[in-house]
Design a protein around this motif. Structure first.
Motif, PDB file in Angstrom:
ATOM      1  N   HIS A  89       0.864  -1.197   0.000  1.00 52.79           N
ATOM      2  CA  HIS A  89       0.000   0.000   0.000  1.00 52.79           C
ATOM      3  C   HIS A  89       0.899   1.246   0.000  1.00 52.79           C
ATOM      4  CE1 HIS A  89      -4.316   1.149   1.293  1.00 52.79           C
ATOM      5  NE2 HIS A  89      -3.817   2.064   0.486  1.00 52.79           N
ATOM      6  N   ARG A  92       0.307   4.970   1.476  1.00 49.18           N
ATOM      7  CA  ARG A  92       0.504   5.197   2.914  1.00 49.18           C
ATOM      8  C   ARG A  92       1.975   5.412   3.259  1.00 49.18           C
ATOM      9  NH1 ARG A  92      -3.432   0.379   5.110  1.00 49.18           N
ATOM     10  NH2 ARG A  92      -5.395   1.345   4.472  1.00 49.18           N
ATOM     11  N   LEU A  93       2.838   4.674   2.581  1.00 42.00           N
ATOM     12  CA  LEU A  93       4.272   4.762   2.865  1.00 42.00           C
ATOM     13  C   LEU A  93       4.896   6.049   2.345  1.00 42.00           C
ATOM     14  CD1 LEU A  93       5.231   1.128   1.849  1.00 42.00           C
ATOM     15  CD2 LEU A  93       5.133   2.020   4.166  1.00 42.00           C
ATOM     16  N   SER A  95       3.731   9.050   1.958  1.00 35.43           N
ATOM     17  CA  SER A  95       3.335  10.366   2.485  1.00 35.43           C
ATOM     18  C   SER A  95       4.508  11.055   3.174  1.00 35.43           C
ATOM     19  CB  SER A  95       2.134  10.236   3.426  1.00 35.43           C
ATOM     20  OG  SER A  95       2.462   9.402   4.516  1.00 35.43           O
ATOM     21  N   LEU A 117       0.121  10.357  -4.713  1.00 32.57           N
ATOM     22  CA  LEU A 117      -0.392   9.466  -3.662  1.00 32.57           C
ATOM     23  C   LEU A 117      -1.836   9.074  -3.955  1.00 32.57           C
ATOM     24  CD1 LEU A 117       1.051  10.966  -0.347  1.00 32.57           C
ATOM     25  CD2 LEU A 117       2.109   9.423  -1.990  1.00 32.57           C
ATOM     26  N   GLU A 121      -3.317   5.357  -4.505  1.00 33.72           N
ATOM     27  CA  GLU A 121      -4.485   4.891  -3.751  1.00 33.72           C
ATOM     28  C   GLU A 121      -5.518   4.276  -4.689  1.00 33.72           C
ATOM     29  OE1 GLU A 121      -6.179   3.699  -0.556  1.00 33.72           O
ATOM     30  OE2 GLU A 121      -4.464   5.019  -0.284  1.00 33.72           O
ATOM     31  N   TYR A 124      -4.610   0.749  -5.681  1.00 37.20           N
ATOM     32  CA  TYR A 124      -4.590  -0.262  -4.618  1.00 37.20           C
ATOM     33  C   TYR A 124      -5.820  -1.157  -4.730  1.00 37.20           C
ATOM     34  CZ  TYR A 124      -4.873  -2.442  -0.040  1.00 37.20           C
ATOM     35  OH  TYR A 124      -4.977  -3.361   0.986  1.00 37.20           O
ATOM     36  N   GLN A 149       3.261  -7.306   6.038  1.00 40.74           N
ATOM     37  CA  GLN A 149       2.168  -6.780   5.213  1.00 40.74           C
ATOM     38  C   GLN A 149       2.036  -7.588   3.926  1.00 40.74           C
ATOM     39  OE1 GLN A 149       2.375  -2.715   3.889  1.00 40.74           O
ATOM     40  NE2 GLN A 149       1.587  -1.960   5.840  1.00 40.74           N
TER      41      GLN A 149
END
Length: 189
Positions: A89, A92-93, A95, A117, A121, A124, A149
């Motif tokens: 994902h 999220r990383l 950012s 980002l 998203e 995903y 993960q």
């Protein structure tokens, strides 16, 4: 049988990544086409670059962010893919990385923006629709991405999870046979 293999490099990497080059050398006697495109930092553009190469006889292999892209393309287009220490994902990383970036392997500066980002998203996949098309190669010593993960996300897929190692996947060449078998690539000797 796969007639084309696309290697998808990771974030701030290039077509000259060590794994891409090693695999290319291994495939020297393969009659198919091995493609390692230089990808844009923009996810939407990168996906478009990759989709321009796809056909029904394509197989994929991706590392890190390239594993994320390979997963998306595999599930959307029904193609087999090997993912190596993949980002699960990345929106999220990443950012924490917003702002000025430099890709030393492609020698250019760019801005990582919120729009990138959002694009990640949108790529995903909450759930894998065809997990049988994916093969995870994961090392627990990955210092960049949380390995657990990936193990959880790809739980219904074929997996090799090794203790130790690191993000670049130590000893990648040990899996060339497993990779070519999974992707249905036959090498001539």
């Amino acid at each position: 049988m796969a007639r084309k293999l696309i290697y998808i490099h990771g974030f701030n990497s290039s077509e000259l990544s060590q794994k891409a080059v090693q695999l290319g050398e291994h495939l020297a006697n393969w009659s198919g086409q091995y493609i390692v495109p230089r990808l844009s930092h923009c996810p939407t553009t990168a996906i478009a670059q990759l989709e321009a190469h796809l056909d029904d006889n394509t197989a994929l292999i991706g590392s890190s962010l390239g594993g994320f892209y390979a997963t998306y393309l595999s599930q959307i287009h029904g193609l087999p893919a090997v993912v190596v220490n993949p980002a699960v994902h990345p929106a999220r990383l990443f950012s924490d990385y917003l702002g000025a970036q430099y890709n030393p392997y492609q020698d250019y500066h760019y801005q990582l923006e919120q729009s990138h980002l959002l694009a990640l998203e949108q790529l995903y996949l909450e759930q894998l629709t065809s997990p049988e098309l994916l093969f995870l190669l994961q090392q627990q010593g990955d210092e960049v991405l949380p390995y657990r993960q990936a193990v959880d996300y790809y739980q219904l897929c074929q997996q090799v999870v090794e203790p130790g190692g690191e993000h670049r996947f130590v000893g990648f060449e040990r899996y060339f046979g497993a990779i070519t078998r999974f992707l249905n690539i036959t090498l001539t000797t």
